[in-house]
Design a protein around this motif. Structure first.
Motif, PDB file in Angstrom:
ATOM      1  N   HIS A  58       0.831  -1.212   0.000  1.00 21.20           N
ATOM      2  CA  HIS A  58       0.000   0.000   0.000  1.00 21.20           C
ATOM      3  C   HIS A  58       0.866   1.262   0.000  1.00 21.20           C
ATOM      4  O   HIS A  58       2.086   1.217   0.155  1.00 21.20           O
ATOM      5  CB  HIS A  58      -0.951   0.002   1.198  1.00 21.20           C
ATOM      6  N   GLY A  62      -1.779   4.528   4.088  1.00 20.01           N
ATOM      7  CA  GLY A  62      -2.643   3.376   3.885  1.00 20.01           C
ATOM      8  C   GLY A  62      -2.435   2.286   4.914  1.00 20.01           C
ATOM      9  O   GLY A  62      -1.771   2.470   5.937  1.00 20.01           O
ATOM     10  N   SER A  63      -3.009   1.112   4.614  1.00 16.64           N
ATOM     11  CA  SER A  63      -2.891  -0.026   5.519  1.00 16.64           C
ATOM     12  C   SER A  63      -3.076  -1.317   4.727  1.00 16.64           C
ATOM     13  O   SER A  63      -3.325  -1.297   3.512  1.00 16.64           O
ATOM     14  CB  SER A  63      -3.923   0.049   6.644  1.00 16.64           C
ATOM     15  N   TYR A  64      -2.992  -2.433   5.420  1.00 19.51           N
ATOM     16  CA  TYR A  64      -3.002  -3.754   4.802  1.00 19.51           C
ATOM     17  C   TYR A  64      -4.258  -4.044   3.988  1.00 19.51           C
ATOM     18  O   TYR A  64      -4.238  -4.850   3.055  1.00 19.51           O
ATOM     19  CB  TYR A  64      -2.847  -4.835   5.882  1.00 19.51           C
ATOM     20  N   ASN A  66      -6.166  -1.851   2.199  1.00 21.92           N
ATOM     21  CA  ASN A  66      -6.498  -0.878   1.149  1.00 21.92           C
ATOM     22  C   ASN A  66      -6.814  -1.532  -0.188  1.00 21.92           C
ATOM     23  O   ASN A  66      -7.777  -1.171  -0.867  1.00 21.92           O
ATOM     24  CB  ASN A  66      -5.338   0.092   0.938  1.00 21.92           C
ATOM     25  N   TRP A  67      -5.981  -2.482  -0.599  1.00 21.84           N
ATOM     26  CA  TRP A  67      -6.161  -3.085  -1.913  1.00 21.84           C
ATOM     27  C   TRP A  67      -7.472  -3.854  -2.019  1.00 21.84           C
ATOM     28  O   TRP A  67      -8.202  -3.718  -3.003  1.00 21.84           O
ATOM     29  CB  TRP A  67      -4.975  -3.991  -2.246  1.00 21.84           C
ATOM     30  N   ASN A  70     -10.487  -1.415  -2.128  1.00 17.74           N
ATOM     31  CA  ASN A  70     -10.596  -0.465  -3.232  1.00 17.74           C
ATOM     32  C   ASN A  70     -10.528  -1.083  -4.624  1.00 17.74           C
ATOM     33  O   ASN A  70     -10.936  -0.440  -5.594  1.00 17.74           O
ATOM     34  CB  ASN A  70      -9.497   0.594  -3.115  1.00 17.74           C
ATOM     35  N   CYS A  87      -1.086  -8.855   1.077  1.00 18.48           N
ATOM     36  CA  CYS A  87      -1.071  -7.405   1.258  1.00 18.48           C
ATOM     37  C   CYS A  87      -0.600  -7.093   2.684  1.00 18.48           C
ATOM     38  O   CYS A  87      -1.376  -7.216   3.638  1.00 18.48           O
ATOM     39  CB  CYS A  87      -2.461  -6.825   1.040  1.00 18.48           C
ATOM     40  N   ASP A  89       0.902  -4.870   5.970  1.00 21.23           N
ATOM     41  CA  ASP A  89       0.789  -3.527   6.532  1.00 21.23           C
ATOM     42  C   ASP A  89       2.195  -2.953   6.652  1.00 21.23           C
ATOM     43  O   ASP A  89       3.049  -3.519   7.329  1.00 21.23           O
ATOM     44  CB  ASP A  89       0.114  -3.543   7.899  1.00 21.23           C
ATOM     45  N   GLY A 136       3.656  -2.452  -5.754  1.00 19.57           N
ATOM     46  CA  GLY A 136       2.869  -1.595  -4.883  1.00 19.57           C
ATOM     47  C   GLY A 136       2.622  -0.252  -5.525  1.00 19.57           C
ATOM     48  O   GLY A 136       3.105   0.045  -6.622  1.00 19.57           O
ATOM     49  N   TRP A 248      -7.077   5.959  -7.225  1.00 18.35           N
ATOM     50  CA  TRP A 248      -7.510   4.564  -7.323  1.00 18.35           C
ATOM     51  C   TRP A 248      -8.049   4.215  -8.700  1.00 18.35           C
ATOM     52  O   TRP A 248      -7.989   3.042  -9.106  1.00 18.35           O
ATOM     53  CB  TRP A 248      -8.528   4.248  -6.231  1.00 18.35           C
ATOM     54  N   TRP A 251      -4.941   3.054 -10.377  1.00 16.16           N
ATOM     55  CA  TRP A 251      -4.378   1.816  -9.825  1.00 16.16           C
ATOM     56  C   TRP A 251      -5.279   0.610 -10.086  1.00 16.16           C
ATOM     57  O   TRP A 251      -4.792  -0.509 -10.206  1.00 16.16           O
ATOM     58  CB  TRP A 251      -4.095   1.991  -8.334  1.00 16.16           C
TER      59      TRP A 251
END
Length: 269
Positions: A58, A62-64, A66-67, A70, A87, A89, A136, A248, A251
């Motif tokens: 991320h 962000g954090s673990y 996010n993917w 989103n 994913c 953190d 990432g 996003w 991405w």
């Protein structure tokens, strides 16, 4: 009635084919704390003895999760491309470094060492660089290349989406000074810890590389510079650019190219 039964059957098949998403607690001995991660397994995980893994990082703030929150495609990709996706953190502003300024931030050790070992111990993975990739977005794009360049025994392929691949033009941004010290006081660290100055670690085809950045992105210029420097050094890589900004929407599109590139790398190995 027959048409309705066909539709129900197709819907049932769609539901049945769904990647499994685990939210796991891992432990970093280097940082003395528990850290969460998302692990995505293909629906047919039980059918194979080992799976390739892509570590998907991320960005800043962000954090673990996010993917998976989103980008719906990330879960679909595990099934379509037959891979696991992890994913991690990376803290809100680690830049995936072992900070020389603050010993409590050791995210290089965590992601490239502790987390990889934990995933290999708890899942059916391919346990060599030919079965591992890392990519990432933004801070995570820089982090993926940074970690892969330094740990080519761990990762065989690496990518970056909208990555901050040269940190030096941004001395006052994104808490980097907290991790490295200020650029004015620690200029040698800013030279050492930026990806664009690490290309001496590469030899042609030592890593399969894919780099992607939108033309409206504030990191576009530094990505162009990285591309040119890789060309100058004769380092093969895929370089993609198209209209798009640091968001996003971009991405969601970019990650599809990245994961397909890594799938193709795993297949030929």
């Amino acid at each position: 009635m027959k048409k309705l039964l066909v539709i129900v059957f197709l819907l049932a098949c769609g539901v049945a084919q769904a990647a499994k998403v685990d939210t796991v607690d891992t432990y970093s001995n280097a940082m003395k704390k528990n850290i969460k991660a998302v692990v995505i397994r293909p629906d047919n995980y039980a059918d194979k003895a080992e799976w390739p893994v892509v570590y998907l990082l991320h960005g800043h703030g962000g954090s673990y999760n996010n993917w998976v929150k989103n980008v719906k495609y990330v879960q679909e990709a595990a099934d379509q491309l037959q891979m696991m996706i992890v994913c991690p953190d990376g803290g809100v502003s680690s830049w995936y470094w072992d900070s020389p300024e603050d010993a409590s931030w050791k995210y290089e050790t965590y992601v490239a060492g502790e987390l990889v070992k934990w995933v290999d111990a708890n899942y059916k993975t391919r346990k060599d660089a030919k079965g591992r990739g890392i990519t990432g977005l933004s801070m995570g794009g820089h982090g993926a290349l940074y970690l892969a360049f330094k740990h080519q025994d761990i990762f065989g392929t690496a990518g970056s989406m909208s990555g901050g691949v040269d940190i030096r033009p941004y001395p006052n941004n994104w808490n980097m000074a907290k991790r490295l010290g200020t650029q004015a006081e620690q200029p040698e660290r800013w030279e050492k810890y930026t990806v664009i100055n690490m290309l001496h670690l590469l030899s042609p085809n030592s890593l399969a590389l894919i780099i992607d950045c939108g033309t409206e992105d504030f990191f576009y210029k530094v990505n162009e510079n990285l591309h040119k420097e890789l060309l100058y050094r004769g380092i093969p890589h895929d370089y993609q650019t198209r209209p798009g900004a640091h968001n996003w929407d971009y991405w969601n599109n970019a990650v599809q190219y990245q994961l397909l590139f890594m799938h193709n790398f795993f297949d030929r190995k």
